[in-house]
Design a protein around this motif. Structure first.
Motif, PDB file in Angstrom:
ATOM      1  N   PHE A   4       0.826  -1.216   0.000  1.00  0.00           N
ATOM      2  CA  PHE A   4       0.000   0.000   0.000  1.00  0.00           C
ATOM      3  C   PHE A   4       0.858   1.264   0.000  1.00  0.00           C
ATOM      4  O   PHE A   4       0.369   2.337   0.298  1.00  0.00           O
ATOM      5  CB  PHE A   4      -0.910   0.011   1.235  1.00  0.00           C
ATOM      6  N   GLY A   5       2.154   1.100  -0.222  1.00  0.00           N
ATOM      7  CA  GLY A   5       3.019   2.286  -0.221  1.00  0.00           C
ATOM      8  C   GLY A   5       3.584   2.617   1.146  1.00  0.00           C
ATOM      9  O   GLY A   5       4.104   3.697   1.366  1.00  0.00           O
ATOM     10  N   TYR A   6       3.417   1.704   2.076  1.00  0.00           N
ATOM     11  CA  TYR A   6       4.024   1.874   3.394  1.00  0.00           C
ATOM     12  C   TYR A   6       4.235   0.472   3.951  1.00  0.00           C
ATOM     13  O   TYR A   6       3.678  -0.493   3.439  1.00  0.00           O
ATOM     14  CB  TYR A   6       3.138   2.699   4.337  1.00  0.00           C
ATOM     15  N   THR A   7       5.069   0.368   4.973  1.00  0.00           N
ATOM     16  CA  THR A   7       5.350  -0.964   5.513  1.00  0.00           C
ATOM     17  C   THR A   7       5.116  -0.997   7.023  1.00  0.00           C
ATOM     18  O   THR A   7       5.113   0.047   7.672  1.00  0.00           O
ATOM     19  CB  THR A   7       6.829  -1.351   5.269  1.00  0.00           C
ATOM     20  N   ILE A   8       4.953  -2.194   7.540  1.00  0.00           N
ATOM     21  CA  ILE A   8       4.781  -2.348   8.981  1.00  0.00           C
ATOM     22  C   ILE A   8       6.167  -2.282   9.624  1.00  0.00           C
ATOM     23  O   ILE A   8       7.069  -3.014   9.249  1.00  0.00           O
ATOM     24  CB  ILE A   8       4.062  -3.666   9.316  1.00  0.00           C
TER      25      ILE A   8
ATOM     26  N   GLN C 232       1.061   9.508   3.321  1.00  0.00           N
ATOM     27  CA  GLN C 232       0.976   8.082   3.007  1.00  0.00           C
ATOM     28  C   GLN C 232       2.202   7.303   3.484  1.00  0.00           C
ATOM     29  O   GLN C 232       2.081   6.245   4.072  1.00  0.00           O
ATOM     30  CB  GLN C 232       0.787   7.868   1.508  1.00  0.00           C
ATOM     31  N   SER C 240       1.526   0.071  12.473  1.00  0.00           N
ATOM     32  CA  SER C 240       2.314  -0.671  13.459  1.00  0.00           C
ATOM     33  C   SER C 240       1.754  -0.495  14.865  1.00  0.00           C
ATOM     34  O   SER C 240       1.797  -1.410  15.684  1.00  0.00           O
ATOM     35  CB  SER C 240       3.772  -0.213  13.430  1.00  0.00           C
ATOM     36  N   MET C 278      -1.139  -7.372   3.863  1.00  0.00           N
ATOM     37  CA  MET C 278       0.316  -7.203   3.811  1.00  0.00           C
ATOM     38  C   MET C 278       1.055  -8.411   4.369  1.00  0.00           C
ATOM     39  O   MET C 278       2.152  -8.732   3.937  1.00  0.00           O
ATOM     40  CB  MET C 278       0.731  -5.950   4.593  1.00  0.00           C
TER      41      MET C 278
END
Lengths: 113, 342, 360
Positions: A4-8, C232, C240, C278
């Motif tokens: 989505f264009g970002y990461t955890i 974004q 997180s 994800m």
């Protein structure tokens, strides 16, 4: 898996219960003097390597106590084993030996660190 | 005619002041609100730093109570009057006691750990105070305390109610650090395979043999110290306690599960001290403990002639320091009664 | 866990909540996030509890989002708050109730500032008068709309058609309550039950038959923040935070999450979807998520409102498992139908999170 264009982000929190503490147990078994560190930082202040890299033997020791051993093998390579840290330690912690035993432990325990 | 002094409070300071004055030939009246003497000393099992039995100190103090001291137990003061340099203390049951001097030795209270809501004392099953732990030690009931405990990891939290403006206490209670280290060693003796952690901001091991005790705790007993003030505790599904601190020496937040969390509760001024100080117009400091006339030179005198202070109503102090202070107070009172000096 | 200890704290933090005649201000974002919630509040208050609730269409944003993103200076926010108070005063109301938690926090902050720095209040009065010619009285009572529902929770339980009980087992539904940060973290005395163990949602859950789960990360922010979400690339931080909460609550097997903030249900709901896409991770049994409800939605369900009238079809974590457990009747066919029966379209089914109605 989607992006989505970002990461955890990985949690920075030390999870003491999840950490592997075999290494510190091994090291402490051989060199019990590391227990008496009072975190004064004299060692790191005088460390030859610490002046030119981000190496801090005080912090490395503290992280080891918490079971945080990521990058440890690479980290201890920075130590020049000059022994100045040990010379200034007010409590006589055998820091030089700490580095040597970590080397030994990493091989012995086959740590992937 | 011999002179009389009334000592208010029968804890360590009051008992020792009374004993000393009695030995100096002054008539002593000792008033204690509770049914027995000893105050907080009676709640201790062993004392720091040498871990002698608290009972030994009590026995010494009690010996001083032998002859000549008029003891009033279960006695609450309703009023204090003064006329022509004489004090009349009126008890709730109407009895009147008179004297030429008054010594306040009304001590301190322990901080109510419930005020630190985020630590969960009184809510989570396995959060207790250092005073409760001491009581367990004293009554040999530790076994109950650790019953069912599996991995035996214990957390000891420093500065609970001290150095904390949020609860109104800016001051350091200064004896919690050494108490925590003492109790850590005692837990270790009971549970040799336990992991024991002290969460501290800085260890204030200021008095003789304290620092050595810290060293011993690390070297001999393997007690671990994590520099970081407890931010909050929570209860896990298995009733263990999850603690969160910043491990300030690594610069990382840290969480860990403990089976038992011990809160080192500090000193707070007692309401009874405040009430009596109000009756006598005595000075309170910013920390709400009472102020002597001069902290360096007249540590036991007040601006109110004939009224003296002894012990922890002036702020946190160890038992050893309290006994020294009580003797100094006795000398100050004797001097006043003999020479009329404050 | 000793409940008496919590009760003592709850007793220490009791706040006054008005009984009737509310001047209601809506949230900027909730009508998009959970469109049935505010409507449900008004329906419950007006139709079921017979209370007087007044809305003025010319009320604006409180500027809380701008204030917390460092775009709007405090003086401007203060003046906008003053304008809302002026609208209330002009309408003859004294009890101010807000739908938004950040608004509630901002109103509390402004009133607290005025209490400690009266010259700031003078400034706000001057700015407002110069800009609009309006004047205002400060409200007698400021409450969050969840305070109001909390106050009437027992009446709602009495009129209720359903209880938060598993129809088959008779066991209470296990609920995680999540309080918006700006509800009481800044001003603990302004929240029912304080900041450490807020009671406002717990009171509803208890009186409506559910069981409250207390888990270690209950105080952790959902991760909305403001600038942390709006950009974004920063959203990883936000997701997180929510994930930290889910990981912490998972061992307690919660059956739903109840919230009182505009942002929290949005993120706790949507991020479950994002995490599943994800990382393939879901937090409920058999690929389901943990349904996240607003307190108005839950009150509506308890009172027997139709789930689709409450807007539950816009939740990304399907609520059907929860509805089935409680035994709430609904028509699966109507999930994606408008009130007039026309099709409102349906979202693409997620890969990992179980979708309802289940595809054959």
């Amino acid at each position: 898996m989607k992006s989505f264009g970002y990461t955890i982000t990985k949690d920075r929190q030390i999870d003491y219960d999840a950490n592997d503490r075999r290494l510190i147990e091994y090291v402490e078994g051989i060199e019990p003097s590391i227990r008496i560190c009072m975190e004064c930082g004299s060692c790191s202040a005088t460390c030859t390597a610490g002046h030119f890299t981000d190496f801090s033997i005080r912090r490395l020791h503290t992280l080891l106590q918490r079971g945080e051993t990521l990058h440890l093998r690479k980290e201890i390579e920075k130590c020049m084993l000059c022994g100045k840290c040990q010379l200034v330690c007010p409590r006589g912690v055998n820091l030089r030996n700490l580095i040597l035993i970590i080397h030994q432990a990493l091989d012995k325990l086959h740590h992937d660190l | 005619m011999s002179k009389t002094a009334i000592i208010i409070g029968g804890g360590v300071a009051g008992m020792e002041t009374a004993g000393q004055l009695n030995r100096l030939g002054i008539e002593v009246v000792l008033i204690e609100k509770q049914a027995s003497l000893g105050g907080h000393l009676k709640n201790w099992d062993r004392l720091f730093p040498d871990r002698r039995e608290s009972q030994e100190v009590f026995d010494y103090l009690e010996k001083g109570m032998n002859d000549g001291i008029s003891l009033y137990l279960n006695a609450t003061i309703s009023d204090i009057r003064e006329a022509g340099g004489k004090f009349t203390v009126i008890l709730e049951d109407g009895r009147e006691l008179s004297s030429d001097a008054l010594v306040l030795a009304t001590g301190y209270d322990l901080f109510d750990a419930r005020k630190k809501e985020e630590y969960g004392f009184g809510i989570y099953d396995n959060v207790i105070t250092s005073a409760e732990l001491e009581e367990f030690f004293r009554n040999n009931k530790q076994k109950n305390l650790f019953e069912g405990v599996q991995s035996k990891r214990v957390g000891i939290v420093h500065c609970v109610g001290s150095r904390d403006e949020k609860v109104g206490n800016l001051y350091c209670s200064k004896l919690c650090c050494v108490t925590g280290v003492k109790q850590a060693i005692e837990i270790r003796e009971l549970m040799p395979d336990a992991e024991i952690f002290c969460f501290y901001m800085d260890l204030r091991m200021f008095d003789r043999h304290f620092e050595e005790m810290y060293y011993e705790a690390q070297e001999k007993w393997g007690i671990r110290f994590i520099r970081g003030r407890l931010s909050e505790a929570a209860e896990n599904p298995d009733h263990t306690i999850l603690v969160k601190v910043e491990d300030t020496l690594t610069g990382l937040p840290l969480k860990m599960k403990v089976d038992l969390l011990i809160l080192l509760v500090g000193f707070v001024p007692s309401p009874e001290t405040k009430r009596l100080a109000g009756m006598l117009g005595l000075k309170e400091g910013d920390d709400r403990f009472l102020c002597p006339s001069d902290e360096h030179l007249l540590p036991n005198s007040t601006d109110h002639p004939g009224v003296f202070l002894a012990g922890t109503l002036k702020g946190p102090a160890s038992i050893a320091a309290t006994i020294v202070d009580a003797r100094a107070a006795a000398l100050q009172v004797a001097e006043y009664l003999v020479n009329g000096e404050r | 866990m000793k409940i008496e200890g919590k009760k003592q704290i709850w007793n220490d933090y009791q706040k006054e909540i008005a009984e009737d005649h509310f001047f209601y201000v809506r949230s900027c974002i909730r009508q998009n996030f959970f469109p049935g919630s505010e409507k449900s509040f008004l329906r419950i208050m007006k139709e079921e509890l017979k209370k007087d609730v007044y809305e003025n269409p010319s009320h604006t944003t409180c500027s809380g989002i701008g204030y917390h993103t460092d775009i709007v200076p405090f003086e401007t926010s203060m003046t906008m708050v003053a304008r809302q108070f002026a609208l209330m005063t002009e309408a003859g109301y004294e009890n101010f109730t807000t739908s938004c938690i950040t608004s509630f926090g901002l109103y509390s902050e402004v009133l607290n500032t005025w209490e400690h720095e009266p010259e700031m209040e003078e400034k706000a009065r001057e700015f407002l008068y110069k800009a609009t010619g309006r004047e205002f009285k400060k409200p007698k009572n400021v409450s969050h709309a969840s305070d109001v529902i909390y106050r009437f929770r027992k009446e709602i339980a009495e009129k209720g058609k359903y209880r938060l009980v598993n129809k088959l087992t008779g066991e209470p539904i296990r609920v995680v309550e999540h309080i918006g940060c700006h509800y009481s973290k800044m001003f603990p005395s302004k929240g029912v039950g304080g900041a450490e163990y807020p009671y406002v949602l717990i009171g509803m859950i208890e009186d409506w038959g559910g069981e409250v789960i207390d888990y270690p990360e209950r105080r952790h922010c959902c991760g909305f923040g403001f600038r942390q979400y709006l950009v974004q690339a920063n959203r990883g931080f936000s997701v997180s935070c929510s994930k930290k909460k889910f990981d912490s609550m998972e061992p307690y097997q919660p059956e739903m999450i109840l919230t009182n903030c505009p942002g929290c249900p949005m993120f706790l709901d949507r991020w479950q979807y994002a995490i599943s896409e994800m990382e393939g991770k879901t937090y409920g049994p058999d690929g389901t998520g943990i349904p996240v409800l607003t307190y108005e939605e839950l009150a509506g369900l308890v009172l027997g409102h139709d789930p689709w009238d409450l807007g539950l079809q816009v939740h990304q974590v399907p609520v059907e498992p929860l509805l089935d457990k409680i035994g709430i009747s609904y028509d699966p066919e109507k999930k994606f139908k408008a009130a007039d029966g026309s099709d409102i379209g349906r979202p693409e089914a997620p890969v990992y999170l179980k979708f309802y109605p289940e595809q054959a």
